[in-house]
Design an enzyme around this catalytic site. Structure first.
Site, short mmCIF file in Angstrom:
data_model
loop_
_atom_site.label_atom_id
_atom_site.label_comp_id
_atom_site.label_asym_id
_atom_site.label_seq_id
_atom_site.Cartn_x
_atom_site.Cartn_y
_atom_site.Cartn_z
N TRP A 91 0.82 -1.22 0.00
CA TRP A 91 0.00 0.00 0.00
C TRP A 91 0.84 1.26 0.00
O TRP A 91 0.46 2.27 -0.59
CB TRP A 91 -0.99 -0.01 1.17
CG TRP A 91 -2.04 -1.05 0.99
CD1 TRP A 91 -2.27 -2.14 1.79
CD2 TRP A 91 -3.02 -1.14 -0.07
NE1 TRP A 91 -3.33 -2.89 1.31
CE2 TRP A 91 -3.80 -2.30 0.18
CE3 TRP A 91 -3.32 -0.36 -1.18
CZ2 TRP A 91 -4.86 -2.69 -0.67
CZ3 TRP A 91 -4.36 -0.75 -2.02
CH2 TRP A 91 -5.12 -1.90 -1.75
N ASP A 120 -1.98 6.85 6.14
CA ASP A 120 -3.05 5.98 5.65
C ASP A 120 -3.38 5.03 6.80
O ASP A 120 -2.59 4.15 7.14
CB ASP A 120 -2.53 5.21 4.42
CG ASP A 120 -3.47 4.09 3.98
OD1 ASP A 120 -4.54 3.91 4.59
OD2 ASP A 120 -3.11 3.39 3.00
N LYS A 140 -12.50 -1.49 5.78
CA LYS A 140 -11.72 -2.45 6.57
C LYS A 140 -12.26 -2.50 7.99
O LYS A 140 -12.58 -3.56 8.50
CB LYS A 140 -10.24 -2.04 6.60
CG LYS A 140 -9.65 -1.71 5.25
CD LYS A 140 -9.55 -2.94 4.36
CE LYS A 140 -9.35 -2.63 2.88
NZ LYS A 140 -8.10 -2.03 2.52
#
Ligand code: PLP
Length: 362
Positions: free
Chosen positions: A103, A173, A197
């Site tokens: 990511w 993030d 999530k």
């Protein structure tokens, strides 16, 4: 589990609290006497305005967000943030990134389209199985910000201590750890999280940004929608927002507040993670993939002695009612995502299953 539901260990979209789903179901056909479902409701209606305002107010309470930070609900999931961050925050054209896995690599690749990217630390040398030392990073004076992926969903690492940014803005993030533990918002310039999530339905990100970073004077090429100020000026109602996601996330914020807030949630998460990691530490068949001090409380990657056995465990677990344990295709092995909404009983049941599986190998 009620309703024939399974323990879903998916990395996202992921489980939501059953209580919340029940409330949503109860309001589905006629939201509080409005005569319609939230999905059918005008985003300019009084009823929806209240839903949006309550969602923001509850999130502010939950995270204790200082008054000089704005809360934005932006469409495009997590991925759009990879572009919005450099588009909005690169004034000098330099972003510093810590590379800790898939990511952060995506964030780096996207940022390179808009300016210079300095990778100031990386754990690529050991397959992203740890968080690099970020106590003395080589950050150029001109750097606009330092960017981290605070919990790497695929690799299963998390920062237990934030980097020393030497006075530069910190951007995080938090997608796969959002609301999993208390967070001192003032340590950050910008926090963003794709909500599927740890909070609600896919397709939206929550952005928490320090007010003074909102800018009118962005380069001409930046689409109106991708300027954070557009969303701040319109209370996230510039165009039709993801009303459904805002509504569901709002329910989860309320649920967390009613269950003791983030301190209590962090304690529940620590308990669940301890059950899993104790098992891995004592197993001779399963091995955790991450350095002990950098382990995530949300995503637990682990392996057996071989790829064939990894696959066999995944099949047997699926048949036993434990869903989505296959590791991400880029790293293989297995991965159990044990987000906020995964009950402790789910983790205990999985560990029990894996122990029996291991015993049967001898
Ligand atoms: C899932 C995830 C994303 C991407 O989210 P999308 O909504 O699928 O674009 C970004 N960062 C992290 C850490 C994630 O776990």
């Amino acid at each position: 589990m009620k309703y024939g539901r399974t323990y879903n260990f998916s990395a996202g979209p992921a489980m939501m609290p059953e209580e919340v789903l029940e409330e949503i179901a109860a309001e589905m056909m006629n939201y509080r006497g409005s005569g319609m479902c939230v999905m059918e409701m005008s985003h300019r209606s009084k009823a929806f305005e209240q839903i949006r305002d309550a969602a923001e107010a509850n999130l502010r309470k939950l995270m204790n967000i200082p008054a000089n930070y704005r809360v934005l609900f932006v469409q495009g999931g997590g991925t759009v943030q990879f572009a919005m961050v450099p588009m909005n925050l690169m004034k000098n054209g330099v972003g510093c990134y810590v590379e800790t896995g898939a990511w952060s690599k995506k964030a780096i690749a996207e940022a390179k389209k808009y300016g210079e990217v300095r990778v100031v630390a990386s754990s690529a040398d050991r397959n992203f199985s740890y968080i690099p030392d970020c106590s003395d990073l080589d950050i150029p004076e001109r750097a606009d910000y330092v960017y981290i992926c605070e919990n790497e969903t695929i690799n299963g690492t998390t920062y237990h201590k934030l980097p020393n940014t030497k006075g530069h803005l910190l951007v995080a993030d938090q997608s796969s750890m959002f609301l999993s533990r208390p967070c001192n918002v003032a340590d950050y310039a910008l926090i963003w999280a794709g909500v599927q999530k740890n909070v609600g339905p896919a397709g939206m990100a929550v952005v928490i940004i320090r007010e003074d970073l909102l800018r009118e004077d962005l380069p001409q090429f930046v689409p109106t929608y991708l300027n954070y100020k557009t969303h701040a000026d319109s209370d996230s109602l510039y165009n039709t927002p993801n009303c459904w996601a805002i509504y569901c996330c709002g329910k989860v914020f309320e649920y967390l507040l009613a269950h003791g807030g983030l301190e209590a949630q962090a304690a529940r998460n620590a308990e669940k993670a301890a059950v899993f990691y104790d098992f891995l530490d004592n197993s001779r068949f399963f091995t955790g993939a991450v350095r002990r001090e950098d382990r995530s409380f949300m995503n637990v990657p682990f392996v057996t002695p071989s790829k064939e056995q990894d696959a066999a465990v995944v099949s047997a677990a699926t048949a036993a009612g434990f869903d989505n344990l296959k590791g991400h295709k880029s790293v293989g092995g297995l991965r159990a995502s044990i987000y906020n909404a995964m009950p402790k009983e789910g983790v205990e049941a999985l560990v029990d299953f894996l122990k029996k599986y291991e015993a049967a190998q001898n």
